[in-house]
Design a protein around this motif. Structure first.
Motif, PDB file in Angstrom:
ATOM      1  N   ASP A   1      -2.892   5.022  -1.818  1.00 54.07           N
ATOM      2  CA  ASP A   1      -4.135   4.227  -1.165  1.00 54.07           C
ATOM      3  C   ASP A   1      -4.618   5.119   0.038  1.00 54.07           C
ATOM      4  O   ASP A   1      -5.756   5.079   0.384  1.00 54.07           O
TER       5      ASP A   1
ATOM      6  N   TYR B   1      -2.800  11.527  -7.340  1.00 53.39           N
ATOM      7  CA  TYR B   1      -3.209  10.794  -8.243  1.00 53.39           C
ATOM      8  C   TYR B   1      -2.416  10.675  -9.609  1.00 53.39           C
ATOM      9  O   TYR B   1      -2.825  10.211 -10.590  1.00 53.39           O
TER      10      TYR B   1
ATOM     11  N   ARG C   1       0.730  -1.154  -0.126  1.00 50.03           N
ATOM     12  CA  ARG C   1      -0.054  -0.061  -0.095  1.00 50.03           C
ATOM     13  C   ARG C   1       0.967   1.172   0.026  1.00 50.03           C
ATOM     14  O   ARG C   1       1.846   1.393   0.496  1.00 50.03           O
TER      15      ARG C   1
END
Length: 540
Positions: free
Chosen positions: A318, A312, A300
């Motif tokens: 995450d 992004y 993660r």
């Protein structure tokens, strides 16, 4: 309304004075630039408002010097150009500052307010300076009155203080620079307290990290203000730490958990992919950091960044922690202290990854390592090193010249400009006259800005410039050969660089061994003016 307030509102000044007054109101004490026919009204007022001026020999050098000034002080660097070609000369430096998130303010005159769209042949005329700079800066603001100048400067400093810091251009029409109009009260950008990420996101990140068995940290330039918190988190988690070029030295590279600037290493990328949780602070995790597309992660990813868009970009987060790096990592550290977690095996892993990393490049980097060790032996812990887009820097000094949080290493990553090291060293030495500053470059990159030796000589700056001379563009030569092409346009006729340094008013000498380099460096650091030290490729 007080009498003083009324007088402030009634105050008139030229646009040039209004601009300098606004800069001084925001704490600007140093500016870099070159005077020209259209910006003389700016120069007229600098001394009266306590702003020292440094004049490099080229506007690109002024931009790199102001960039380095900003990196080592944390305050915005300011550069002044005149119109047209001067502004375009600094555009490469603006692009570099944008890529590396550096707060750089470029101010320039522009065509008169009512200048017609159709060309009239006015000196330095171009179709649109603001459109040109808008495409490489965070914004380009053309003011339309003397009173608007203060607001434009405050807008720039508000961006520097509250958003991802990036370069800004302010254009004052040249007739406004000379016009006397109401200037209004001083406009100051508001001070904003740094904010941590929101509580639920912090709780989610702390839970992930507390449960990690193979955690890892990646630190970029945006983590610079959170050095203490990042080191503490690494120790708390037992997590190895890799940095980008801009994050070099945030955690001391001699620390047992440090992997240094090595994200381009296949071994380090494998380690990163194998981590069950990665905490990335103030980094894009971009191709320019990894020298390849970001590897897919098995675990993660937690990202800390002041810029929400980074959550992004590239590898999506995450858990997204949008906030100031220092405030956010401090809050994360405090939460982790209350949550017991499994014991990490990272200390042993760090040594293994470091050894594998070094094995990958031992033969290639052997030519630079002894000379870099000689440089390190001479420099103080808080020295500033500037570098160029040269093999000796990205293969050599970035991974092999250890730096700690008290020192700095300034490198033009991302945009990857050439000619950065020398003018950046001048900017860093101007900002920190009591610290050692040294530039490292290749012979190809140096010649993009070699005229700045004259600037260093005129300022009497004790400035060693170490040039690894491979007779041209070594990286491009190697890339051509790797493609099976016949190398073309990459080999330069040999230049007597040491003699050139003497012609500019400095000193120059070759170093044929690490011992010679150490001796020359020691002398150069105590001698006013630049000393250019060449290390011939056949020696290294």
């Amino acid at each position: 309304m007080t009498e003083e307030t009324v007088m402030e509102q009634m105050r008139t000044s030229t646009g040039g004075e209004a601009l300098v007054r606004a800069l001084a109101a925001h704490g600007v004490s140093t500016a870099f630039g070159i005077p020209g026919t259209h910006n003389l009204e700016i120069y007229r007022h600098l001394a009266a408002y306590g702003i020292t001026h440094v004049a490099p020999r080229h506007e690109q050098g002024a931009g790199y010097a102001a960039d380095a000034y900003a990196r080592v002080t944390g305050d915005p660097g300011v550069a002044i150009t005149t119109t047209g070609p001067a502004l375009l000369n600094i555009a490469a430096a603006v692009g570099q500052a944008y890529s590396d998130s550096v707060p750089l303010l470029v101010v320039s005159p522009g065509m008169p307010l009512r200048h017609p769209r159709q060309s009239t042949g006015l000196l330095h005329e171009m179709r649109s300076q603001t459109e040109a700079l808008r495409n490489v800066a965070a914004f380009s603001h053309r003011v339309s009155s003397v009173e608007e100048i203060g607001a434009a400067v405050a807008r720039a400093f508000s961006l520097f203080r509250t958003e991802r810091p990036r370069p800004v251009h302010i254009e004052v029409p040249l007739d406004l620079l000379e016009a006397t109009e109401p200037a209004g009260p001083v406009r100051r950008a508001p001070l904003v307290a740094p904010r941590a990420a929101d509580g639920p996101s912090l709780d989610a990140a702390a839970a992930l990290l507390a449960g990690a068995v193979r955690p890892g940290l990646v630190l970029g330039g945006g983590a610079r203000g959170a050095a203490e918190q990042c080191r503490a988190l690494a120790e708390q988690l037992g997590a190895p730490v890799a940095t980008t070029a801009n994050g070099k030295g945030i955690v001391d590279e001699r620390h047992p958990l440090a992997l240094g600037v090595s994200l381009h290493s296949p071994s380090v990328q494998k380690w990163l992919a194998d981590c069950d949780v990665v905490l990335a602070v103030g980094t894009e995790l971009a191709e320019s950091d990894l020298w390849s597309a970001p590897p897919p992660l098995d675990g993660r990813l937690i990202r800390v960044d002041v810029d929400p868009a980074q959550m992004y970009a590239g590898l999506p987060a995450d858990v997204a922690l949008v906030g100031d790096a220092q405030a956010t990592t401090q809050a994360l550290k405090e939460r982790l202290a209350k949550v017991p977690g499994p014991a990490s095996t990272a200390t042993r892993t760090t040594a293994d990854v470091r050894a594998a990393r070094d094995d990958e490049t031992r033969a290639r980097d052997a030519r630079w390592v002894p000379y870099l060790a000689a440089i390190r032996s001479v420099l103080a812990a808080d020295a500033v090193v500037t570098s160029d887009s040269a093999q000796c820097c990205y293969y050599g000094a970035l991974p092999h010249l250890p730096v700690g949080p008290e020192g700095r290493y300034l490198h033009p990553t991302g945009f990857g400009t050439l000619g950065y090291a020398l003018p950046a060293a001048i900017g860093a030495k101007t900002a920190c006259p009591d610290r050692q500053v040294i530039a490292i470059s290749g012979d190809g990159g140096l010649q993009f800005s070699v005229q700045e030796l004259a600037t260093a000589a005129q300022l009497h700056l004790p400035l060693p410039v170490v040039v690894f001379d491979n007779g041209g563009y070594g990286e491009i030569r190697d890339e051509m050969a790797a493609r099976g092409d016949t190398p073309a346009a990459v080999d330069h006729a040999r230049v007597d660089l040491a003699g050139l340094a003497r012609a500019f008013g400095g000193r120059g000498a070759p170093a044929h061994s690490p011992g010679e380099l150490a001796a020359l460096l020691t002398r150069a650091l105590a001698t006013p003016g630049p000393t250019l030290i060449t290390v011939p490729e056949e020696t290294a």
